[in-house]
Design an enzyme around this catalytic site. Sequence first.
Site, PDB file in Angstrom:
ATOM      1  N   HIS A  46       0.811  -1.223   0.000  1.00 28.34           N
ATOM      2  CA  HIS A  46       0.000   0.000   0.000  1.00 28.34           C
ATOM      3  C   HIS A  46       0.848   1.278   0.000  1.00 28.34           C
ATOM      4  O   HIS A  46       0.423   2.287  -0.546  1.00 28.34           O
ATOM      5  CB  HIS A  46      -1.001   0.001   1.173  1.00 28.34           C
ATOM      6  CG  HIS A  46      -0.418   0.350   2.500  1.00 28.34           C
ATOM      7  ND1 HIS A  46       0.308  -0.558   3.267  1.00 28.34           N
ATOM      8  CD2 HIS A  46      -0.437   1.507   3.204  1.00 28.34           C
ATOM      9  CE1 HIS A  46       0.687   0.026   4.383  1.00 28.34           C
ATOM     10  NE2 HIS A  46       0.254   1.285   4.371  1.00 28.34           N
ATOM     11  N   ASP A  47       2.029   1.248   0.587  1.00 30.63           N
ATOM     12  CA  ASP A  47       2.887   2.438   0.662  1.00 30.63           C
ATOM     13  C   ASP A  47       4.093   2.362  -0.271  1.00 30.63           C
ATOM     14  O   ASP A  47       5.079   3.079  -0.066  1.00 30.63           O
ATOM     15  CB  ASP A  47       3.384   2.635   2.105  1.00 30.63           C
ATOM     16  CG  ASP A  47       2.454   3.481   2.945  1.00 30.63           C
ATOM     17  OD1 ASP A  47       1.585   4.173   2.375  1.00 30.63           O
ATOM     18  OD2 ASP A  47       2.587   3.450   4.184  1.00 30.63           O
ATOM     19  N   LYS A  50       6.084   5.403  -1.397  1.00 22.27           N
ATOM     20  CA  LYS A  50       7.008   6.119  -0.509  1.00 22.27           C
ATOM     21  C   LYS A  50       8.467   5.895  -0.893  1.00 22.27           C
ATOM     22  O   LYS A  50       9.340   6.638  -0.448  1.00 22.27           O
ATOM     23  CB  LYS A  50       6.778   5.730   0.952  1.00 22.27           C
ATOM     24  CG  LYS A  50       5.515   6.340   1.531  1.00 22.27           C
ATOM     25  CD  LYS A  50       5.381   6.058   2.997  1.00 22.27           C
ATOM     26  CE  LYS A  50       4.160   6.739   3.577  1.00 22.27           C
ATOM     27  NZ  LYS A  50       3.985   6.405   5.003  1.00 22.27           N
ATOM     28  N   HIS A  75       2.664   9.996  -2.659  1.00 22.16           N
ATOM     29  CA  HIS A  75       3.014   8.573  -2.594  1.00 22.16           C
ATOM     30  C   HIS A  75       1.858   7.670  -2.990  1.00 22.16           C
ATOM     31  O   HIS A  75       2.080   6.578  -3.506  1.00 22.16           O
ATOM     32  CB  HIS A  75       3.569   8.198  -1.214  1.00 22.16           C
ATOM     33  CG  HIS A  75       2.546   7.875  -0.173  1.00 22.16           C
ATOM     34  ND1 HIS A  75       1.953   8.843   0.613  1.00 22.16           N
ATOM     35  CD2 HIS A  75       2.024   6.684   0.222  1.00 22.16           C
ATOM     36  CE1 HIS A  75       1.098   8.267   1.439  1.00 22.16           C
ATOM     37  NE2 HIS A  75       1.119   6.955   1.238  1.00 22.16           N
ATOM     38  N   HIS A 100      -5.832   4.455   0.113  1.00 23.66           N
ATOM     39  CA  HIS A 100      -5.731   4.110   1.535  1.00 23.66           C
ATOM     40  C   HIS A 100      -5.701   5.315   2.476  1.00 23.66           C
ATOM     41  O   HIS A 100      -5.846   5.160   3.680  1.00 23.66           O
ATOM     42  CB  HIS A 100      -4.544   3.166   1.807  1.00 23.66           C
ATOM     43  CG  HIS A 100      -3.194   3.793   1.700  1.00 23.66           C
ATOM     44  ND1 HIS A 100      -2.544   3.961   0.490  1.00 23.66           N
ATOM     45  CD2 HIS A 100      -2.366   4.285   2.641  1.00 23.66           C
ATOM     46  CE1 HIS A 100      -1.372   4.531   0.700  1.00 23.66           C
ATOM     47  NE2 HIS A 100      -1.238   4.741   2.007  1.00 23.66           N
ATOM     48  N   HIS A 101      -5.566   6.527   1.937  1.00 29.24           N
ATOM     49  CA  HIS A 101      -5.661   7.728   2.773  1.00 29.24           C
ATOM     50  C   HIS A 101      -6.989   8.454   2.570  1.00 29.24           C
ATOM     51  O   HIS A 101      -7.158   9.577   3.052  1.00 29.24           O
ATOM     52  CB  HIS A 101      -4.494   8.682   2.496  1.00 29.24           C
ATOM     53  CG  HIS A 101      -3.236   8.282   3.174  1.00 29.24           C
ATOM     54  ND1 HIS A 101      -3.033   8.436   4.534  1.00 29.24           N
ATOM     55  CD2 HIS A 101      -2.107   7.702   2.688  1.00 29.24           C
ATOM     56  CE1 HIS A 101      -1.833   7.979   4.846  1.00 29.24           C
ATOM     57  NE2 HIS A 101      -1.252   7.523   3.746  1.00 29.24           N
ATOM     58  N   ASP A 128      -3.786   0.588   8.733  1.00 30.31           N
ATOM     59  CA  ASP A 128      -2.716   1.570   8.522  1.00 30.31           C
ATOM     60  C   ASP A 128      -2.704   2.600   9.648  1.00 30.31           C
ATOM     61  O   ASP A 128      -1.646   2.908  10.219  1.00 30.31           O
ATOM     62  CB  ASP A 128      -2.936   2.242   7.163  1.00 30.31           C
ATOM     63  CG  ASP A 128      -1.833   3.189   6.754  1.00 30.31           C
ATOM     64  OD1 ASP A 128      -0.647   2.886   6.985  1.00 30.31           O
ATOM     65  OD2 ASP A 128      -2.161   4.248   6.171  1.00 30.31           O
TER      66      ASP A 128
END
Length: 191
Positions: A46-47, A50, A75, A100-101, A128
Amino acid sequence: MCFPLPLPPAELAHCRRTAALSQLLAGLADCSEPEVRTISQSALVHDIGKAAIPPSILYKPGPLSSDERTIIQTHTAIGAQALARTHGTMRTAAVVALQHHERLDGSGYLGLRSSEIHPHAKLIAVADVFDALISPRAYKQPWGISHIRTYLIEQADVELDGDIVRLLLDHMEQVLALYPGAIRINRAIHI
């Protein structure tokens, strides 16, 4: 897209913990085994975006400037772009990386609201957030469980999926078993 550096170790550890917690929550939510696998795999990457964020921003010990916040928010799109040409399970991972954010009330990076957010992204968002709160970060100390519980209750059905938050809170003993002593996952993630 090609990343010049791998995901930094602290971010990779966060992704592993988020995947383990997402796997647990998906199983508790009675998702099918293939769906649990999809959720776990999506959480694991998911990240991934980054990897393209400068470490000076990623690990800044103090508050981010407006420009730095804008950079870190990229990201999600970078991760989605990196996963966009994948197939099967990883197609869902691209959506999760992007969303996801997102928050139910529209306060996320893209401004998506409740029904516009993929269900897997909603579940992974809870995992998260929990991991970010319980884990030490460059910019904050880990929160205590009672503080986390209060925060999650406040955010349930506002920013975060209330059903998943309640599932996490109702199974806190199993959740905390993923975090013995130091912040480490001592159980295998089945992907």
